[in-house]
Design a protein around this motif. Structure first.
Motif, short mmCIF file in Angstrom:
data_model
loop_
_atom_site.label_atom_id
_atom_site.label_comp_id
_atom_site.label_asym_id
_atom_site.label_seq_id
_atom_site.Cartn_x
_atom_site.Cartn_y
_atom_site.Cartn_z
N GLU A 54 17.17 0.33 31.64
CA GLU A 54 16.60 1.57 32.21
C GLU A 54 15.30 1.94 31.50
N ASP A 55 15.28 1.78 30.16
CA ASP A 55 14.04 2.05 29.41
C ASP A 55 12.92 1.13 29.89
N VAL A 56 13.28 -0.14 30.14
CA VAL A 56 12.28 -1.13 30.57
C VAL A 56 11.72 -0.77 31.93
N PHE A 57 12.57 -0.51 32.92
CA PHE A 57 12.00 -0.23 34.24
C PHE A 57 11.27 1.10 34.27
N THR A 58 11.65 2.02 33.41
CA THR A 58 10.90 3.27 33.30
C THR A 58 9.52 3.00 32.70
N ARG A 59 9.47 2.20 31.64
CA ARG A 59 8.18 1.89 31.00
C ARG A 59 7.27 1.11 31.93
N LEU A 60 7.84 0.17 32.66
CA LEU A 60 7.03 -0.64 33.57
C LEU A 60 6.73 0.08 34.88
N GLN A 84 25.88 -6.52 26.69
CA GLN A 84 24.87 -5.63 27.28
C GLN A 84 23.48 -6.12 26.91
N ARG A 85 22.56 -6.06 27.88
CA ARG A 85 21.19 -6.49 27.61
C ARG A 85 20.41 -5.40 26.91
N ARG A 86 19.68 -5.82 25.90
CA ARG A 86 18.75 -4.93 25.19
C ARG A 86 17.42 -5.66 25.07
N PHE A 87 16.36 -4.89 24.88
CA PHE A 87 15.02 -5.46 24.86
C PHE A 87 14.24 -4.90 23.68
N GLU A 88 13.44 -5.77 23.06
CA GLU A 88 12.56 -5.32 21.99
C GLU A 88 11.36 -4.61 22.62
N PRO A 89 11.08 -3.38 22.21
CA PRO A 89 9.95 -2.66 22.80
C PRO A 89 8.64 -3.44 22.73
#
Length: 103
Positions: A54-60, A84-89
């Motif tokens: 959710e953070d990723v699609f919000t940022r993109l 669960q998938r997590r992403f490095e900022p």
């Protein structure tokens, strides 16, 4: 790591307030300055928390399915944490830099 100008200005502001105090000894001032330096170092050495999808699609500024396609294409790689998938900022920011102006 070099402190940011914002951090440096915050440090200066904090120290200035304490230096203006009539009840502050030189030893107290040195201890406070050491404490502020320590706090800045701790903040700078703490990694950013991992992002959720959710953070990723919000940022993109795209939908979840678009992020799924980007992942499927291997353009960004998730880190799996207990299923669960997590992403490095920074990885997301690097993706943005690589794709500036592309359609």
């Amino acid at each position: 790591m070099e402190p940011s100008s914002k951090t440096s200005s915050q440090k200066a502001e904090i120290l200035e307030r304490f230096h203006q105090s009539d009840n502050l000894t030189e030893e107290d001032a040195r201890l406070i300055e050491d404490l502020v330096d320590w706090a800045i170092d701790e903040k700078q050495n703490t990694p950013d928390p991992l992002w959720t999808i959710e953070d990723v699609f919000t940022r993109l500024d795209v939908g979840k399915r678009t992020v799924e396609k980007i992942i499927d294409a291997g353009e960004i790689t998730p880190i799996w944490v207990r299923g669960q998938r997590r992403f490095e900022p920074e990885a997301i920011e690097a993706y943005l830099r690589r794709n500036v102006g592309k359609k």
